[in-house]
Design a protein around this motif. Structure first.
Motif, short mmCIF file in Angstrom:
data_model
loop_
_atom_site.label_atom_id
_atom_site.label_comp_id
_atom_site.label_asym_id
_atom_site.label_seq_id
_atom_site.Cartn_x
_atom_site.Cartn_y
_atom_site.Cartn_z
N PHE A 1 79.54 -28.26 19.81
CA PHE A 1 79.68 -28.30 21.24
C PHE A 1 79.94 -27.15 21.53
CE2 PHE A 1 79.42 -32.72 20.47
CZ PHE A 1 79.54 -33.55 21.64
N GLU A 2 79.37 -26.89 22.62
CA GLU A 2 79.44 -25.53 23.47
C GLU A 2 80.05 -25.79 24.89
OE1 GLU A 2 79.46 -22.51 22.08
OE2 GLU A 2 78.33 -23.18 20.32
N THR A 3 80.61 -24.74 25.55
CA THR A 3 81.38 -25.12 26.71
C THR A 3 80.84 -23.96 27.79
OG1 THR A 3 83.67 -25.68 25.80
CG2 THR A 3 83.50 -24.86 28.11
N ASP A 4 80.48 -24.70 29.03
CA ASP A 4 79.96 -23.76 30.11
C ASP A 4 80.83 -24.02 31.34
OD1 ASP A 4 78.58 -22.38 31.64
OD2 ASP A 4 76.71 -23.47 31.93
N GLY A 5 81.79 -23.01 31.36
CA GLY A 5 82.93 -23.38 32.35
C GLY A 5 83.88 -24.30 32.13
N ASP A 6 84.48 -24.90 32.83
CA ASP A 6 85.45 -25.77 32.60
C ASP A 6 85.04 -27.31 32.69
OD1 ASP A 6 87.58 -23.58 32.41
OD2 ASP A 6 87.98 -23.86 34.54
N ASN A 7 83.81 -27.45 33.17
CA ASN A 7 83.51 -28.99 33.26
C ASN A 7 82.10 -29.24 32.56
OD1 ASN A 7 85.62 -29.27 35.10
ND2 ASN A 7 84.56 -28.22 36.71
N ILE A 8 81.67 -28.42 31.78
CA ILE A 8 80.35 -28.69 31.18
C ILE A 8 80.55 -28.67 29.70
CG2 ILE A 8 78.03 -28.08 30.78
CD1 ILE A 8 78.10 -27.10 33.89
N ARG A 9 80.07 -29.51 28.94
CA ARG A 9 79.92 -29.68 27.48
C ARG A 9 78.52 -29.90 27.17
NH1 ARG A 9 84.57 -28.19 28.72
NH2 ARG A 9 86.49 -28.90 28.26
N TYR A 10 78.18 -29.32 25.87
CA TYR A 10 76.79 -29.55 25.62
C TYR A 10 76.41 -29.17 24.28
CZ TYR A 10 75.85 -24.47 25.88
OH TYR A 10 75.83 -23.21 25.61
N VAL A 11 75.59 -29.83 23.45
CA VAL A 11 75.22 -29.57 21.92
C VAL A 11 74.31 -28.67 21.96
CG1 VAL A 11 74.59 -30.80 19.85
CG2 VAL A 11 75.93 -32.12 21.52
N ALA A 12 74.59 -27.47 21.05
CA ALA A 12 73.56 -26.49 21.06
C ALA A 12 72.82 -26.39 19.93
CB ALA A 12 74.50 -25.13 20.79
N SER B 1 66.42 -30.44 23.05
CA SER B 1 67.06 -30.73 23.99
C SER B 1 67.62 -32.27 24.72
CB SER B 1 65.90 -30.42 25.33
OG SER B 1 64.76 -31.50 25.20
N THR B 2 68.67 -32.08 25.16
CA THR B 2 69.46 -33.51 25.42
C THR B 2 68.56 -34.31 26.37
OG1 THR B 2 70.61 -32.20 27.31
CG2 THR B 2 71.54 -31.98 25.06
N LEU C 1 74.13 -34.59 26.14
CA LEU C 1 74.18 -35.38 24.88
C LEU C 1 72.61 -35.96 24.65
CD1 LEU C 1 77.56 -36.90 24.96
CD2 LEU C 1 77.03 -34.82 23.80
N HIS C 2 72.44 -36.27 23.34
CA HIS C 2 71.49 -37.02 22.83
C HIS C 2 71.55 -38.57 22.59
CE1 HIS C 2 71.14 -32.83 21.60
NE2 HIS C 2 69.72 -32.93 21.86
N LYS C 3 70.58 -39.26 23.02
CA LYS C 3 70.81 -40.79 23.08
C LYS C 3 70.91 -41.24 21.62
CE LYS C 3 68.14 -41.56 27.44
NZ LYS C 3 67.04 -42.33 27.86
N PHE C 4 70.02 -40.77 20.85
CA PHE C 4 70.19 -41.59 19.50
C PHE C 4 71.33 -41.55 18.68
CE2 PHE C 4 69.27 -41.41 14.75
CZ PHE C 4 68.76 -42.89 14.75
N PRO C 5 72.02 -40.50 18.73
CA PRO C 5 73.30 -40.34 17.78
C PRO C 5 74.36 -41.62 18.40
CG PRO C 5 72.66 -38.11 18.22
CD PRO C 5 71.90 -39.19 18.97
N LEU C 6 74.31 -41.28 19.88
CA LEU C 6 75.22 -42.33 20.32
C LEU C 6 75.16 -43.63 20.28
CD1 LEU C 6 75.40 -40.28 23.76
CD2 LEU C 6 76.90 -40.11 21.73
N LEU C 7 73.64 -44.11 20.32
CA LEU C 7 73.18 -45.38 20.00
C LEU C 7 73.62 -46.01 18.79
CD1 LEU C 7 69.88 -45.33 22.01
CD2 LEU C 7 71.70 -46.32 22.77
N SER C 8 73.70 -45.29 17.84
CA SER C 8 73.85 -45.72 16.43
C SER C 8 75.29 -46.12 15.84
CB SER C 8 73.24 -44.55 15.47
OG SER C 8 74.25 -43.48 15.48
#
Length: 621
Positions: free
Chosen positions: A13-24, A28-29, A42-49
């Motif tokens: 998990f990476e941070t871009d500023g104070d209000n953005i989190r993304y998976v490196a 692509s998300t 994020l990516h849908k598949f890990p969350l759906l499982s």
């Protein structure tokens, strides 16, 4: 502190500023989830499982041809959601006492149940709580503190109740079985003072104090603290005095200025809630808390304008233990805007309740005769202590020049019937009041001096009183007489039967009233019967008479015939002194014509008033 690691993949998990989190990752998300003010790419598949709720939300976005989900009511906020998201990705996440409750509530919100996947987050967190957190003393307290911001989720998931029960159970066990660390800085242990106990050269195991848990619970908010103490009471394994010690420690920690009686802080509503709660938690057992603590609690209750019912209950508790108080404990400052320095009305109410309870305890029937005797003995001892307490308090309160005479007298009269070994303390209070209120009239001085019995003044107090120009003349005369009577009583050289009848009427020996009769046979003309010069001459004659008596009694070589002669001379001089005093009084009466005055506490005064031969006024101050 206990912790648990989940997952095995590195955190991407990476941070871009104070209000953005993304998976490196190279992939692509494909979904954006807004949790509060933070965007998660994020990516849908890990969350759906792992999450049943996200399955539903993502399905709705497909129907709407939208790739954004908004979640505004996530318990624990973005931080808790991030833990759940990392778990879905299989990344390493560490749970501890500070974040486990938020993660548990977030997992419940996202519906990460076993039915979705075996070994899901809810199951793993519950195992961690049960096997580690709830078994740890300090971790349980930390977790309980974190539940405050997660209500109602933490309550519905029973995390709060489990924490409370865990803490209460550990605090209630035998201190010898305590094997975990705890905070205890209020009193130094023997080992800390360099007084380690040894037996036969072997170091003895340090004993755990009964109140080892008190300080750690002071970290809890008042509502959580209330739940823990209430649960401990229901288990009935904790002594009342230890619970009382905990309440005292909590008040000192959480209420700034409690020890001085001046509550400080901007949030008065919060302080009021704490005082009301502490009052409600007080154990029912007598002496479970000190009278000094109860008085501080009452003072805080008055300052914070707490509920009337709670205040009355505190006052009832104080009345039962009033004999333990000190005069400094009773120095309640008056409310803002009043001229008086101290709130004597509160003290009056407390003493009045003590008198009522005390009287009922003595007069009430008792089935066990031995128990009744013990109760009366204890009661008499308490009366002596409370009488001294009131006297000492009045000596302090009398320093306030704005204290009305009526309030001083009313409080003193509440304990006027209580036994006192001496009347030195009430004399000291009266003298202080006279000193700070020099403008009192003769009748007012007369009224306040009725509170003491000259016969019960010690030799030291008598020495002070005969030189005290603030006292009314009649009181000084009585003190002089009793001082001389004590000096000659052993030889029997002076008797009140030899004195002028009107002089005897001034003395308490002829009264059948209360112990205050020494000062209640009053006539106003006594204030003018003698000038200050005559009074000084009278004191001088009595002093010389004492010296003569001492000189005669101290000569071991004097004959037996000389002793009766000395006693006759002493008796004759005492008669002459008081006869002179009364003759001057008679001359004053011939000049002034006044109505007869009466003292309510003296039977002789009533008799003399009803006799025509004593129609003249014989008053004292």
């Amino acid at each position: 502190m206990k912790f648990m690691k989940l997952g095995s993949k590195p955190d991407q998990f990476e941070t871009d500023g104070d209000n953005i989190r993304y998976v490196a990752t190279e992939l692509s998300t494909d979904i954006i989830i807004n949790v509060g003010s933070v965007k998660f790419y994020l990516h849908k598949f890990p969350l759906l499982s792992k999450s049943s709720r996200l399955q539903k939300l993502i399905a709705s976005t497909i129907d709407e041809n939208n790739d954004t989900i908004d979640i505004h009511d996530m318990p624990g906020g973005p931080a808790a959601f991030e833990i759940c998201a990392k778990f879905c990705y299989g990344m390493i996440v560490t749970l501890n006492a500070y974040n486990v409750v938020a993660a548990r509530c977030a997992a419940e919100y996202l519906e990460m149940y076993e039915t979705v996947e075996k070994g899901n987050l809810i199951y793993k967190i519950d195992v961690f709580l049960t096997s580690s957190i709830f078994r740890s003393w300090k971790d349980s307290i930390v977790v309980l503190q974190t539940t405050k911001s997660l209500i109602p989720w933490s309550e519905e998931l029973k995390v709060v109740s489990h924490c409370v029960d865990s803490i209460a159970t550990k605090a209630s066990i035998d201190p010898s079985k305590v094997e975990w660390s705890y905070t205890y800085s209020r009193k130094k242990l023997p080992s800390e003072n360099g007084n380690e106990s040894h037996w036969n050269g072997v170091k003895k195991q340090q004993m755990v104090p009964k109140d080892w848990w008190v300080e750690d619970l002071c970290e809890l908010q008042i509502d959580l603290y209330k739940q823990v103490i209430t649960t401990m009471k229901t288990k009935e394994r904790m002594s009342a005095d230890v619970i009382g010690e905990s309440l005292k420690a909590y008040a000192l920690r959480r209420l700034p200025g409690f020890i001085t009686g001046t509550i400080q802080g901007d949030d008065f509503a919060k302080c009021r809630c704490m005082v009301d709660t502490i009052s409600w938690l007080l154990p029912a057992e007598r002496n479970s808390v000190s009278c000094s603590f109860l008085l501080k609690l009452l003072q805080a209750s008055i300052a914070l304008e707490c509920g009337e019912m709670g205040r009355k209950e505190i006052m009832q508790r104080i009345a039962e233990q009033l004999d333990e108080a000190t005069d400094c404990d009773l120095l309640f400052h008056s409310p803002t805007g009043e001229t008086a320095l101290y709130n004597i009305d509160i003290v009056h109410d407390l003493v009045k309740q003590f008198v009522m309870k005390h009287g009922a305890r003595i007069d009430g029937s008792c089935g066990n005769e031995f128990q009744e005797i013990c109760t009366k003995f204890t009661s008499a001892d308490s009366k002596i202590k409370v009488a001294r307490l009131v006297d000492d308090y009045l000596a302090q309160a009398a320093r306030d020049s704005s204290l009305p005479l009526s309030k001083f007298v009313d409080l003193a009269e509440l304990v006027s019937g209580f036994p006192r070994p001496t009347h030195d303390s009430i004399y000291r209070a009266i003298d202080m009041f006279l000193k700070e209120h020099p403008s009192l009239s003769k009748s007012e001085k007369k009224r306040i001096c009725r509170l003491m019995d000259c016969k019960k003044l010690s030799a030291e107090a008598c020495t002070h009183a005969v030189q005290n120009e603030r006292l009314p003349l009649r009181v000084i005369v009585q003190v002089l007489f009793f001082e001389q009577t004590r000096a000659t009583a052993s030889s029997g050289s002076c008797s009140t039967t030899d004195l002028h009848g009107s002089i005897r009427a001034l003395l308490p020996g002829g009264s059948h009233g209360s112990s205050r009769s020494a000062t209640t046979n009053t006539d106003e003309d006594w204030d003018t019967a003698q000038s200050s010069e005559e009074l000084k001459a009278l004191k001088g004659k009595l002093s010389s008479l004492r010296l003569e008596n001492k000189g005669g009694g101290g000569n071991e070589n004097s004959s037996n015939d000389a002793k009766p002669n000395a006693e006759k001379v002493a008796t004759s001089k005492v008669k002459k002194i008081f006869s002179k005093l009364w003759s001057n009084k008679d001359r004053q009466d011939e000049i002034s014509s006044s109505d007869t005055s009466e003292s309510p506490a003296s039977t002789n005064a009533e008799e003399s008033r009803s006799t025509p031969s004593r129609s003249r006024r014989h008053s004292s101050s």
